[in-house]
Design an enzyme around this catalytic site. Structure first.
Site, PDB file in Angstrom:
ATOM      1  N   GLU A 241      -6.432  -1.588  14.517  1.00 55.11           N
ATOM      2  CA  GLU A 241      -6.988  -2.348  13.627  1.00 55.11           C
ATOM      3  C   GLU A 241      -6.443  -3.614  12.700  1.00 55.11           C
ATOM      4  O   GLU A 241      -5.266  -3.488  12.144  1.00 55.11           O
ATOM      5  CB  GLU A 241      -7.917  -1.043  12.428  1.00 55.11           C
ATOM      6  CG  GLU A 241      -8.765  -2.483  11.177  1.00 55.11           C
ATOM      7  CD  GLU A 241      -8.646  -1.122  10.297  1.00 55.11           C
ATOM      8  OE1 GLU A 241      -8.715  -0.197  10.235  1.00 55.11           O
ATOM      9  OE2 GLU A 241      -8.973  -1.374   9.001  1.00 55.11           O
TER      10      GLU A 241
ATOM     11  N   ARG B 185       1.166  -1.324   0.196  1.00 57.24           N
ATOM     12  CA  ARG B 185       0.520   0.014   0.097  1.00 57.24           C
ATOM     13  C   ARG B 185       0.604   1.327  -0.272  1.00 57.24           C
ATOM     14  O   ARG B 185       1.181   1.559   0.499  1.00 57.24           O
ATOM     15  CB  ARG B 185      -1.041  -0.355   1.804  1.00 57.24           C
ATOM     16  CG  ARG B 185      -1.398  -1.460   1.437  1.00 57.24           C
ATOM     17  CD  ARG B 185      -2.546  -1.065   2.153  1.00 57.24           C
ATOM     18  NE  ARG B 185      -3.590  -2.183   2.479  1.00 57.24           N
ATOM     19  CZ  ARG B 185      -4.514  -2.807   3.228  1.00 57.24           C
ATOM     20  NH1 ARG B 185      -5.266  -1.949   4.166  1.00 57.24           N
ATOM     21  NH2 ARG B 185      -5.114  -4.317   2.353  1.00 57.24           N
TER      22      ARG B 185
ATOM     23  N   ARG C 292       0.809  -5.228  12.544  1.00 52.46           N
ATOM     24  CA  ARG C 292      -0.097  -4.905  14.073  1.00 52.46           C
ATOM     25  C   ARG C 292       0.442  -5.676  15.029  1.00 52.46           C
ATOM     26  O   ARG C 292       0.147  -5.917  16.790  1.00 52.46           O
ATOM     27  CB  ARG C 292      -1.162  -4.406  13.788  1.00 52.46           C
ATOM     28  CG  ARG C 292      -1.137  -3.186  12.871  1.00 52.46           C
ATOM     29  CD  ARG C 292      -2.061  -1.881  12.294  1.00 52.46           C
ATOM     30  NE  ARG C 292      -2.048  -0.733  11.527  1.00 52.46           N
ATOM     31  CZ  ARG C 292      -2.860  -0.088  10.769  1.00 52.46           C
ATOM     32  NH1 ARG C 292      -4.198  -0.513  10.746  1.00 52.46           N
ATOM     33  NH2 ARG C 292      -3.009   0.633  10.305  1.00 52.46           N
TER      34      ARG C 292
ATOM     35  N   ARG D  80       2.370   1.407   9.995  1.00 52.41           N
ATOM     36  CA  ARG D  80       1.233   2.003   9.511  1.00 52.41           C
ATOM     37  C   ARG D  80       2.704   1.699   7.996  1.00 52.41           C
ATOM     38  O   ARG D  80       3.488   2.461   7.998  1.00 52.41           O
ATOM     39  CB  ARG D  80       0.990   3.267   9.185  1.00 52.41           C
ATOM     40  CG  ARG D  80       0.200   3.211   7.948  1.00 52.41           C
ATOM     41  CD  ARG D  80      -0.689   5.179   7.742  1.00 52.41           C
ATOM     42  NE  ARG D  80      -1.502   4.723   8.096  1.00 52.41           N
ATOM     43  CZ  ARG D  80      -2.695   4.207   8.880  1.00 52.41           C
ATOM     44  NH1 ARG D  80      -2.399   3.810   6.754  1.00 52.41           N
ATOM     45  NH2 ARG D  80      -4.167   4.884   9.104  1.00 52.41           N
TER      46      ARG D  80
ATOM     47  N   SER E 151     -10.808  -6.439   9.499  1.00 51.86           N
ATOM     48  CA  SER E 151     -11.701  -6.250   8.464  1.00 51.86           C
ATOM     49  C   SER E 151     -12.677  -7.232   8.267  1.00 51.86           C
ATOM     50  O   SER E 151     -12.434  -7.437   7.198  1.00 51.86           O
ATOM     51  CB  SER E 151     -10.782  -4.910   7.539  1.00 51.86           C
ATOM     52  OG  SER E 151     -12.484  -4.157   7.443  1.00 51.86           O
TER      53      SER E 151
END
Length: 422
Positions: free
Chosen positions: A347, A260, A389, A275, A350
């Site tokens: 997070e 990403r 994470r 991130r 999802s």
RNA sequence: GGAGAGGUGGCCGAGCGGCUUAAGGCGCCCGCCUGCUAAGCGGGUGUGGGGGUAACACUUCACCGAGGGUUCAAAUCCCUCCCUCUCCGCCA
């Protein structure tokens, strides 16, 4: 992609749904263009019908040895008119398709209304979030101290946002992948190993393109994209297919790295593993019968939660509000794990139901029974889990006062029997 | 990368300018027959859009890898692109 017929028959519902997602779209233009295109097509159809009938007459006359010159002239003219109107129709249709691809999915009726992440609803929490009785180091400090994480090396090799795991850190990553894949296999998912680079059609199919183009690594010379999630290749396994209803649901699990660009998200929450531009993830994808998709979403969520529980990490389940819902999702739960070193909820998963939004784009249909109309499948996916994470959370949550990190019992067999890092 | 062959309905496969609004077969569905099964016989069976209906029926347009072109008319002729297969080369 939204159903054109829905846009036509119930524009209010569509407009309201899109508004609740808090995005700007050209829905007004779409509604108008759809009407216009229908009118053009109707006209074109009538002319074509005439041409078909009269052309058959020409054929009949020729066979009978009669003269057809007069009809020829008439048809030549008619064909030119058709050509003109077809050009208009093609143009309008291309423009409409383009715009349709930019419209987001509509939220499900059960999704809480809200404008951004502050309106998300905590559905439940698992595990104790207690104040630690010693100073827990953030994961980048404990990680470097234990020589399992080397941020500087990542920067040197590639750049900011790329990391190197070393020694037992690399082993931990591999252990997590194997553990998660085994777990999901036991939950009934078929393990697949897929390409990490996909073509444009796949990116459009799952909804990353055209909207998210800037977040994607793109190999221009081949027009191929690095995947931002295994969702893309895995869901597109089913692209352009018909599945018999009795073979649903289809459940896949896959490991992949995820790439990403994270354009425009520098600054907060970017330290260490929080991130990064490349991370590993184990993903679950379900292709299901439409009537079952909300039950399937709940069980998908459960399947993801099991991973966190096995890793003994406290987490909470967020139900995203309309304004925080992603482009393609109709409903979504986020799983956030508590990380005491950074004192944040991270997070790590999802779980979304896309209903038939992706299925329309990717053309994934159910093989119809006799006399029925074709229906599109519903697609869902959920992370189980994102590794970076998760590793951060393990380094912090399982940290001991003596500066070691305890390996959760379920993971020990995957760690060559090691019970601690350090 | 070079040379050749080919892409047609769920599958196989014919057609190579108008009598094909895609032959024939397989599979599938319905019915008949046979005391079960198999075989046999008859019928049906693609996708998408528009109109139409309470729902059917019905009707119309498009679709033979994709896009353009020639023609009154294209699966069929021409051009471009994509993909598959075979052989050769290169290579982890």
């Amino acid at each position: 992609m939204l159903d054109r017929r829905l846009i036509r028959d119930d524009p209010d519902k569509v407009v309201k749904g899109i508004e609740s997602k808090n995005v700007d779209t050209e829905i007004g233009t779409v509604i108008a263009l759809d009407k216009e295109l229908l009118a053009i097509q109707k006209q074109s159809e009538e002319l074509k019908h005439e041409r078909n009938v009269k052309s058959a007459e020409v054929a009949a006359k020729k066979r009978a040895g009669e003269d057809a010159d007069e009809l020829h002239m008439y048809l030549k003219n008619l064909s030119q008119r058709i050509k003109d109107i077809e050009a208009k129709s093609k143009e309008a249709s291309a423009r409409l398709d383009e715009l349709l691809l930019t419209l987001p999915n509509l939220p499900h009726a059960s999704v809480p209304i809200g404008k951004d992440e502050s309106d998300n609803v905590v559905r439940r929490t698992w595990g104790e979030v207690t104040e630690p009785y010693f100073d827990v180091l953030p994961h980048w400090e404990i990680g470097e101290k234990l020589r399992v994480l080397d941020l500087e090396a990542g920067r040197r090799v590639t750049g900011r946002g790329y990391i190197v795991l070393r020694g037992d850190g690399a082993l931990l990553s591999r252990a997590l992948v194997n553990f998660m894949l085994d777990l999901h296999r036991d939950q009934g998912y078929e393990e697949v190993l897929v390409p990490y680079v996909v073509n444009r059609g796949s990116m459009v199919g799952t909804g990353q393109l055209p909207k998210m183009a800037e977040d994607m690594y793109h190999c221009e010379i081949d027009d191929l994209f690095l995947i931002p999630t295994a969702e893309v290749p895995v869901t597109n396994i089913e692209r352009d297919s018909f599945t018999p209803a009795d073979e649903l649901p289809v459940k896949y699990t896959a490991y992949s790295p995820c790439f990403r660009r994270e354009a425009g998200s520098h600054g907060a929450d970017t330290r260490g593993l929080l991130r990064v531009h490349q991370f590993d993830k184990v993903e679950m994808v379900k292709v299901v019968y439409p009537d079952d998709s909300y039950d399937e979403l709940e069980s998908l969520l459960d399947d993801a939660c099991v991973v966190l529980e096995a890793l003994e990490l406290p987490y909470r389940v967020l139900e995203l509000c309309t304004g925080d819902l992603s482009f393609a999702a109709a409903k979504c739960y986020d799983l956030e794990v508590w990380s005491p070193g950074v004192e944040k909820w991270l997070e790590v998963s999802s779980c979304s139901n896309f209903e038939d939004f992706q299925a329309r784009r990717a053309n994934i249909k159910i093989k119809k029974a006799k006399g029925e109309r074709h229906r599109f499948v519903h697609t869902l996916n959920g992370s189980g889990l994102a590794l970076a994470r998760t590793i951060a959370a393990i380094l912090e949550h399982h940290q001991t006062p003596t500066g070691r990190v305890r390996i959760p019992a379920k993971l020990v067999p995957y760690m060559q029997g090691k019970e601690y890092l350090g």
